[in-house]
Every structure is written in C-alpha cells, then in structure tokens.
Design an enzyme around this catalytic site. Structure first.
Site, PDB file in Angstrom:
ATOM      1  N   GLN A   1     -34.561  52.195  60.859  1.00  0.00           N
ATOM      2  CA  GLN A   1     -35.479  51.527  59.843  1.00  0.00           C
ATOM      3  C   GLN A   1     -36.308  50.102  59.812  1.00  0.00           C
ATOM      4  O   GLN A   1     -36.107  49.641  58.886  1.00  0.00           O
ATOM      5  CB  GLN A   1     -35.513  52.352  58.805  1.00  0.00           C
ATOM      6  CG  GLN A   1     -35.370  54.029  59.108  1.00  0.00           C
ATOM      7  CD  GLN A   1     -34.263  54.726  59.179  1.00  0.00           C
ATOM      8  OE1 GLN A   1     -33.344  54.413  58.586  1.00  0.00           O
ATOM      9  NE2 GLN A   1     -34.888  55.239  60.354  1.00  0.00           N
TER      10      GLN A   1
ATOM     11  N   ASP B   1     -33.732  53.613  68.665  1.00  0.00           N
ATOM     12  CA  ASP B   1     -34.318  54.760  67.682  1.00  0.00           C
ATOM     13  C   ASP B   1     -33.941  54.963  66.729  1.00  0.00           C
ATOM     14  O   ASP B   1     -32.958  54.760  65.456  1.00  0.00           O
ATOM     15  CB  ASP B   1     -32.341  55.875  68.432  1.00  0.00           C
ATOM     16  CG  ASP B   1     -32.550  56.882  67.626  1.00  0.00           C
ATOM     17  OD1 ASP B   1     -33.509  57.456  67.626  1.00  0.00           O
ATOM     18  OD2 ASP B   1     -31.307  57.902  68.354  1.00  0.00           O
ATOM     19  N   HIS B   2     -35.469  55.507  66.380  1.00  0.00           N
ATOM     20  CA  HIS B   2     -36.387  55.164  64.735  1.00  0.00           C
ATOM     21  C   HIS B   2     -35.023  56.421  63.999  1.00  0.00           C
ATOM     22  O   HIS B   2     -35.736  56.147  62.639  1.00  0.00           O
ATOM     23  CB  HIS B   2     -37.472  55.184  65.139  1.00  0.00           C
ATOM     24  CG  HIS B   2     -38.353  54.894  63.743  1.00  0.00           C
ATOM     25  ND1 HIS B   2     -37.690  53.891  62.693  1.00  0.00           N
ATOM     26  CD2 HIS B   2     -39.859  54.829  63.853  1.00  0.00           C
ATOM     27  CE1 HIS B   2     -38.209  53.657  62.112  1.00  0.00           C
ATOM     28  NE2 HIS B   2     -39.463  54.064  62.022  1.00  0.00           N
ATOM     29  N   ARG B   3     -34.215  57.140  64.209  1.00  0.00           N
ATOM     30  CA  ARG B   3     -33.839  58.190  62.988  1.00  0.00           C
ATOM     31  C   ARG B   3     -32.467  57.522  62.518  1.00  0.00           C
ATOM     32  O   ARG B   3     -32.265  57.583  61.694  1.00  0.00           O
ATOM     33  CB  ARG B   3     -33.198  59.139  64.247  1.00  0.00           C
ATOM     34  CG  ARG B   3     -34.619  59.944  65.066  1.00  0.00           C
ATOM     35  CD  ARG B   3     -33.835  60.819  66.173  1.00  0.00           C
ATOM     36  NE  ARG B   3     -32.490  60.161  66.639  1.00  0.00           N
ATOM     37  CZ  ARG B   3     -32.789  61.277  68.307  1.00  0.00           C
ATOM     38  NH1 ARG B   3     -33.353  61.703  68.356  1.00  0.00           N
ATOM     39  NH2 ARG B   3     -31.857  60.222  69.036  1.00  0.00           N
TER      40      ARG B   3
END
Length: 396
Positions: free
Chosen positions: A395, A390-392
């Site tokens: 990172q 989950d790139h939210r």
C-alpha cells in the site's frame, strides 16, 4: 569401410524445473549428412529456446517426433549413423526413401510432403516450413535460389522471391492480410503471462530525480574499475539501488498468492531481481527476456556487478536455462534506452513490483538551451522512475 555407429539425438536438459520441450523446427531431413555441431532441430520450453547440435559427423537416418510434439527430457528425437558420408550412404538409402510422419519436417527429397505438382522442386533441399508455404502458394521450389544452411530453401526465400529467381510474382499474389505465425516457446509464455497480469490490481508511483549525484558516483566507480577493464552503467546502479532499497523496506518484495480460495501474502523472501533484456533473434526480430539475479541481498556491489554481467551475457548468447527465471519477485526494465520518458509496465502475477527507468535528459524546457547557459544556471539532467506494485499486499 569406416566404422559407423547408430547415435540417438535426445531432448536436452534445459534446467532442473524443465521436464519436457516442444519441437519447433527441423533443420535436417532423413538422408542429410551433417557435421558435428550442426543444428539438427530447434526446441523450446516456456522459458527458453535451444538448438540441438549433431553429436558427431554422420547421416540422419530417422526423425522420431513431429513439429509441435511435446517430448520428455532425455527422450530420443532422431537417429543418425556416425561416420563419413560415403560410409552411411548405403545404410541410409532405404531410410531416406521411407516417408516420415507428416508435419515433422522429415519430408525427404523423394516427396517433400507437399504432394505432387512440385515439379523440379521435388529434388530440392528445403526446410519443412518452406515446403509447406511453397505447396500452399503453388511455388516451384526448383525456381528458388536457396540461402539457407547447406543450400536449403528457407521460408524467407519462398515468401520474398528472395533473389528474383522467378517466384516473386507468386509470393506477391499471396493474401495481403499478413502472415499467420503461431507463438511458441518464450513468446507464447509471455503472451500468457501478459493475459494473467490483467488480474493483478496495481498502483504506480512516479518520481523524477536529478541525476547529477548518480552520474558523479558512476564516474568515480568507473575510475576505480578501469584498471580491471570493467565499467558501470546507470542501469547497474539503479539495479543495485533497488536491492538496497528492498533490504531497507522489505515490504517491497511482498507477493500475493491465492491458496484454496484464500488470500496469502508471501514475506521475507530472498530478493530475486529480474532484469529485462531486449534480445535480437536470428531472424532479426526482438524478444524480451527477464532472467533474475538470485539472492541479490547477499551480494556486495562487485559480486552483484559480476552476476549482472554474467546474466546479460547468458541471455545474449542463448545460454539461459529455465531455472534462471524461477523465483523472480521484483524486476527492473529500462525503456529509457529507446527515449521513453516514463513507462507503466505490466506486473506479472507472483511478483511484487516492477521498476521502470525513463530516459536521462535535461527537462524539456531546457533541451534547446546552450551548454554554457545550462552550466551557468546549474540545470541538471533528470530521470523519471516508476514503481508499479501489487496493491493487494503493498500500500504505497
């Protein structure tokens, strides 16, 4: 006359988080005699399916709910008279002649729920689905040789003309667009989860590793475990490595939530590692289930190995409860088992990452080289792993 007693068959508990289940299919009709342990009805939650057995020998006297009904845990679904078949015959004669609610699989031998025009099929024992299909296609149930439990005609018997008993021509005349089948239970929940996964903005990292060291470690561990009748696979070691890595890099078990329209990150949660398991169902179809090894960070390797094996056994034996799926925040899937080199699986909402392992093989350019040449040059087998996250909240 032997003693009899009225027993209720209720919706079973299938986990602390489950409050109700859905009726999938009745395996009995009013008036049927069953033995203790025979399957009475199939039920489902959004996580697991279950077969509800007869609590004793006896005769079914009433079906109280219909297919697709949502029934609270503990609520009655059917009633039966316990005791020998002969003792219950008189008591159930009137009940057997009373039409049950339509669509609940309670069609009796006197009517079947498929209307008139069923010919000799009116006295044939058949599953509710088989009766509905037979009525829709004009198939005489009396011409079909049953293959189901207790001599019942099944859906497959009607559709396939099963044994050349005369209904094949009608079955073949059915529309060729394919058979409609409503998704229920875990299959429906998986479809919903896949739709929800489209809202998760993911990134995927690929890494190809040589497996020589991994293989050497696996062989050394297996040499130690052999005396105890245990065996470690590559999947065990990769799963354990994920847990060790997540302990070292806890950001990998971060997850995202939206509360009152505001974004939140969930940190420092226990490592609940989901293991994707391919399950073969009774009808030969396959399904995917992802139960979790809870609090993996607190286990040593031996305990983790035992928990892993117990979870796989429960999955294959259909003994999982809904609680086995709750709290999963990172998952492992192994498409390499069917030869896939690399995969980018869907990440379910609420999870941080899913790791996929590719097949273990020599690089393509060496796949046709002789073993002697490969050994001479020191070529290693490789495996590609992917991490979709989950790139939210993660990172890279």
């Amino acid at each position: 006359m032997p003693d009899t007693a009225t027993l209720q068959i209720t919706m079973p508990e299938m986990g602390e988080s489950v409050t109700e289940g859905i009726v999938l299919e009745w395996h009995v009709a009013v008036g049927d005699f069953v033995n203790e342990g025979d399957t009475i009805v199939e039920v489902s939650t959004d996580k697991v399916d279950a077969e509800v057995p007869a609590p004793a020998d006896g005769t079914i006297t009433a079906l109280l709910v219909e297919v697709d009904d949502e029934v609270p845990v503990g609520a009655p679904m059917a009633e039966m008279e316990s005791g020998e078949a002969g003792a219950a015959t008189t008591a159930t004669a009137e009940a057997a002649a009373t039409p049950a609610p339509s669509g609940n699989g309670a069609e009796t031998a006197a009517g079947g729920g498929n209307g008139s025009g069923n010919g000799s099929g009116a006295d044939v024992r058949a599953t509710p689905i088989a009766r509905r299909i037979a009525a829709a296609q004009g198939v005489d149930l009396g011409s079909v040789t049953p293959t189901g439990l207790g001599g019942k005609v099944t859906k497959e018997d009607v559709l396939g003309g099963g044994n050349g008993s005369g209904n094949g021509a009608r079955a073949a005349a059915a529309p060729t667009a394919g058979e409609e089948k409503q998704l229920r239970g875990p299959a429906a929940m998986l479809a919903k989860a896949m739709d929800e996964s489209r809202s998760v903005p993911t990134a995927t990292s690929f890494r190809t590793i040589a497996v020589d060291t991994l293989d050497a470690k696996r062989k050394a561990i297996n040499a130690q475990l052999k005396e105890r009748g245990l065996k470690t696979s590559f999947t065990h070691l990769v799963a354990w490595a994920i847990v060790a890595a997540a302990k070292e890099i806890p950001v990998m078990v971060r997850s995202f939530e939206e509360r009152d329209g505001k974004p939140y990150v969930i940190e420092n949660a226990p490592i609940n590692l989901g293991i994707a398991v391919d399950v073969t169902k009774k009808d030969g179809s396959h399904g995917l289930m992802v139960p979790a090894i809870k609090n993996s960070q607190d286990l040593d390797f031996q305990s983790f190995h035992s928990a892993f094996e117990d979870l796989i056994a429960k999955t294959r034996e259909n003994k999982l409860t809904a609680d086995d799926f709750i709290g999963t925040n990172i998952s492992l899937t192994n498409p390499g088992g069917i030869g896939t080199v690399a995969s980018v699986p869907r990440l379910l909402a609420g999870q941080s990452a899913i790791i996929a392992t590719g097949s273990i093989a020599y690089p393509p350019e060496w796949s046709h080289a002789s073993p002697e040449r490969i050994k001479q040059l020191g070529v290693s087998k490789i495996m590609t792993l992917t991490s979709t996250y989950d790139h939210r909240v993660i990172q890279g």
